[in-house]
Scaffold this active site. Structure first.
Site, PDB file in Angstrom:
ATOM      1  N   SER A  41     -62.460  31.022 -49.067  1.00 31.47           N
ATOM      2  CA  SER A  41     -63.462  31.970 -48.597  1.00 31.47           C
ATOM      3  C   SER A  41     -62.880  32.892 -47.535  1.00 31.47           C
ATOM      4  O   SER A  41     -61.850  32.600 -46.920  1.00 31.47           O
ATOM      5  CB  SER A  41     -64.671  31.223 -48.016  1.00 31.47           C
ATOM      6  OG  SER A  41     -64.273  30.472 -46.891  1.00 31.47           O
ATOM      7  N   ARG A  42     -63.552  33.998 -47.344  1.00 33.59           N
ATOM      8  CA  ARG A  42     -63.271  34.836 -46.174  1.00 33.59           C
ATOM      9  C   ARG A  42     -64.057  34.273 -44.995  1.00 33.59           C
ATOM     10  O   ARG A  42     -64.893  33.385 -45.155  1.00 33.59           O
ATOM     11  CB  ARG A  42     -63.666  36.284 -46.456  1.00 33.59           C
ATOM     12  CG  ARG A  42     -62.854  36.932 -47.582  1.00 33.59           C
ATOM     13  CD  ARG A  42     -63.062  38.422 -47.611  1.00 33.59           C
ATOM     14  NE  ARG A  42     -62.402  39.047 -48.738  1.00 33.59           N
ATOM     15  CZ  ARG A  42     -61.123  39.420 -48.766  1.00 33.59           C
ATOM     16  NH1 ARG A  42     -60.364  39.183 -47.710  1.00 33.59           N
ATOM     17  NH2 ARG A  42     -60.604  39.998 -49.823  1.00 33.59           N
ATOM     18  N   THR A  94     -68.210  32.789 -39.900  1.00 37.20           N
ATOM     19  CA  THR A  94     -68.482  32.889 -38.462  1.00 37.20           C
ATOM     20  C   THR A  94     -67.186  32.779 -37.653  1.00 37.20           C
ATOM     21  O   THR A  94     -67.232  32.709 -36.432  1.00 37.20           O
ATOM     22  CB  THR A  94     -69.450  31.783 -38.017  1.00 37.20           C
ATOM     23  OG1 THR A  94     -68.881  30.504 -38.323  1.00 37.20           O
ATOM     24  CG2 THR A  94     -70.790  31.912 -38.717  1.00 37.20           C
ATOM     25  N   SER A  95     -66.040  32.773 -38.317  1.00 40.57           N
ATOM     26  CA  SER A  95     -64.757  32.574 -37.640  1.00 40.57           C
ATOM     27  C   SER A  95     -63.934  33.858 -37.624  1.00 40.57           C
ATOM     28  O   SER A  95     -64.285  34.837 -38.287  1.00 40.57           O
ATOM     29  CB  SER A  95     -63.976  31.468 -38.360  1.00 40.57           C
ATOM     30  OG  SER A  95     -63.563  31.916 -39.639  1.00 40.57           O
ATOM     31  N   ASP A 117     -75.410  27.869 -39.627  1.00 43.85           N
ATOM     32  CA  ASP A 117     -74.786  26.904 -40.510  1.00 43.85           C
ATOM     33  C   ASP A 117     -75.817  25.864 -40.890  1.00 43.85           C
ATOM     34  O   ASP A 117     -76.594  25.405 -40.055  1.00 43.85           O
ATOM     35  CB  ASP A 117     -73.602  26.218 -39.822  1.00 43.85           C
ATOM     36  CG  ASP A 117     -72.343  27.059 -39.877  1.00 43.85           C
ATOM     37  OD1 ASP A 117     -72.044  27.598 -40.954  1.00 43.85           O
ATOM     38  OD2 ASP A 117     -71.659  27.176 -38.847  1.00 43.85           O
TER      39      ASP A 117
END
Length: 503
Positions: free
Chosen positions: A203-204, A207-208, A265
């Site tokens: 994934s891209r 939240t990081s 999340d």
């Protein structure tokens, strides 16, 4: 029967972050006669194609009379030509949203409700605000095991599903929350070099400051279609591709786009997101890393055990062998935080650089060893030794280069135009590090949108430090972003805790 309302298509070149958006003049006769207002949902038809879009009303001269403006996403989905007639209508009632309202009220989602919601999301019938309501209804611990199983099954069925000519197909995943934890780019070539099939879709960032796909994209193309992905895996035994490009779980890709700005999340959604993509990718065995730490995504051993039980339970119900590893999430992994900086650390590990981050190397070897054991290439307790040998021999580095070449050619990670070293405020021992604030700092510097942006973090827990020595280096693509990030860093009292005093 009255004739359908028709307006002529105009491409406005507006990026709406993959949301279908249409624009109509406030004095448009169609807008008035149909009762369309701002944020209304309208169905657009052009030839055989149809999409449901969110309406924005224009009070300027942006559009001529008789025109309907389309965002880039809506234009591509509708396949319109400039000036081509577009039919407008009210969309059919969104029946599945009743289940979302019921979920908000506390009623569990049954399998039929989950399938209906996922089907409508994939068909583009849910506006972003509708998806935000669904995400919020499922946030926290508001989904039980049965709901997770039903949602995972629905999300898997909604997309393409890959099949491989091998009885064992392995994968690994990290639930996130730990900056710099880019083990995938080391694990995949080690495992593939040992002869196991590992078609990794990553994934891209949600939240990081970086997802594995963002990091890999600084080294090689990741937007592989199904045919290309199969060719890469057939040739090299593994790949590291962006999952969104192969539409293995299209509902999840759409939900992630809305989750990103919400910063929410959900354990139930996380499990459905991860496992639906693993099943759709054709995996038979998956290892999932769960970092645990005071400022990680998973904060306690109890929370990790609950998540692990849900992951293994859903996997078992759907015929997927899932193993979990609870790991240390007290501090970032490696030194780089941000796509290019994390790629630099990965290359150092793969190339056997003596200065490579030891923690990234050790964590990747542990995970690779466990995957090799799951896949039957090593006996119980023997995987770590095999993974270490493969890395030390250079076979993993050779395999990584071959994977990059097969995906379209290896690249050199970019470097930031602006840097600034932030020093340690006073002497003492590093006793705590806030992962969340470090991640936020890297994002304020521009990551992951600016691939070269982020942080070089230069201390570890337990280090004895002297006042003035480098604590971290900020990397940014513009002076404004650098100043913005620096102001945030200087305002944070608990970014790093030194002894009894805070920086």
């Amino acid at each position: 029967m009255r004739p359908p309302a028709v307006l002529n298509a105009r491409r406005l070149g507006i990026d709406t972050c993959q949301e279908h958006v249409a624009y109509m003049r406030s004095d448009c006769a169609v807008c008035r006669s149909e009762g369309f207002g701002t944020r209304a949902r309208i169905e657009l038809r052009c030839g055989a194609r149809r999409v449901v879009a969110t309406l924005n009303v224009v009070y300027s001269s942006l559009l001529d009379e008789g025109e309907i403006g389309l965002s880039e996403t809506a234009w591509a989905a509708l396949g319109a030509l400039p000036g081509q007639p577009v039919q407008l209508a009210h969309p059919a009632p969104l029946q599945s949203f009743a289940a979302v309202r019921a979920k908000i009220g506390g009623r569990p989602l049954d399998a039929a409700a989950a399938a209906g919601i996922v089907g409508d999301i994939c068909a583009g019938r849910y506006a972003d605000i509708d998806m935000a309501a669904f995400i919020t209804a499922c946030a926290g611990n508001r989904m039980d095991l049965a709901e997770s199983i039903g949602l995972t099954r629905a999300m898997t069925a909604a997309g393409q599903q890959l099949r491989w000519d091998s009885p064992v197909v392995v994968d690994k995943h990290c639930v996130g929350g730990l900056p710099g934890n880019r083990t995938t780019l080391v694990v995949v070539p080690i495992v593939a070099a040992c002869g196991l099939l590992i078609p990794k879709t990553s994934s891209r960032a949600i939240t990081s400051p970086a997802g594995s796909a963002d990091v890999m994209e600084t080294l090689a193309p990741v937007m592989l279609d199904i045919a290309t992905m199969k060719a890469v895996v057939g040739r090299e035994g593994g790949c590291i591709a962006w999952g969104g490009a192969v539409a293995l779980s299209p509902a999840d890709d759409m939900l992630i786009r809305v989750e990103r700005p919400l910063g929410l999340d959900s354990e139930g959604l996380l499990v459905a997101s991860v496992l639906s993509k693993k099943i759709a990718a054709g995996s038979t065995h998956v290892l999932i890393d769960i970092p645990v730490g005071r400022t990680a995504k998973v904060r306690s051993p109890q929370a990790a055990a609950t998540l692990a039980a849900r992951l293994t339970g859903v996997g078992e119900a759907l015929g997927l062998a899932v193993a979990t590893l609870t790991s240390d999430g007290a501090q970032p992994v490696g030194r780089g935080i941000g796509p290019a900086l994390e790629a630099r650390d990965v290359l150092a590990v793969l190339q056997g650089d003596p200065a490579a981050p030891a923690d990234l190397r050790q964590r990747a070897l542990l995970l690779a060893g466990l995957v090799l054991e799951m896949g039957g290439k090593a006996g119980a307790g023997q995987g770590l030794a095999l993974a270490t040998t493969v890395l030390a021999s250079g076979a993993a580095w050779a395999k990584f280069q071959a994977i990059c070449a097969a995906q379209g050619g290896m690249r050199t990670p970019p470097r930031a135009r602006f840097t600034h070293v932030l020093g340690v405020a006073h002497s003492g021992r590093i006793v705590a590090i806030d992962n969340g604030r470090l991640a936020q700092l890297a994002k304020l510097a521009g990551a992951p949108g600016a691939p070269a942006a982020g942080i070089d973090f230069q201390v570890r827990l337990g280090d004895e430090v002297d006042a003035g020595q480098p604590l971290l280096t900020l990397h940014a693509e513009s002076a404004g972003e650098l100043a913005y990030a620096l102001a945030y860093a200087q305002s944070q009292e608990h970014l790093v805790t030194i002894g009894q005093h805070d920086l």
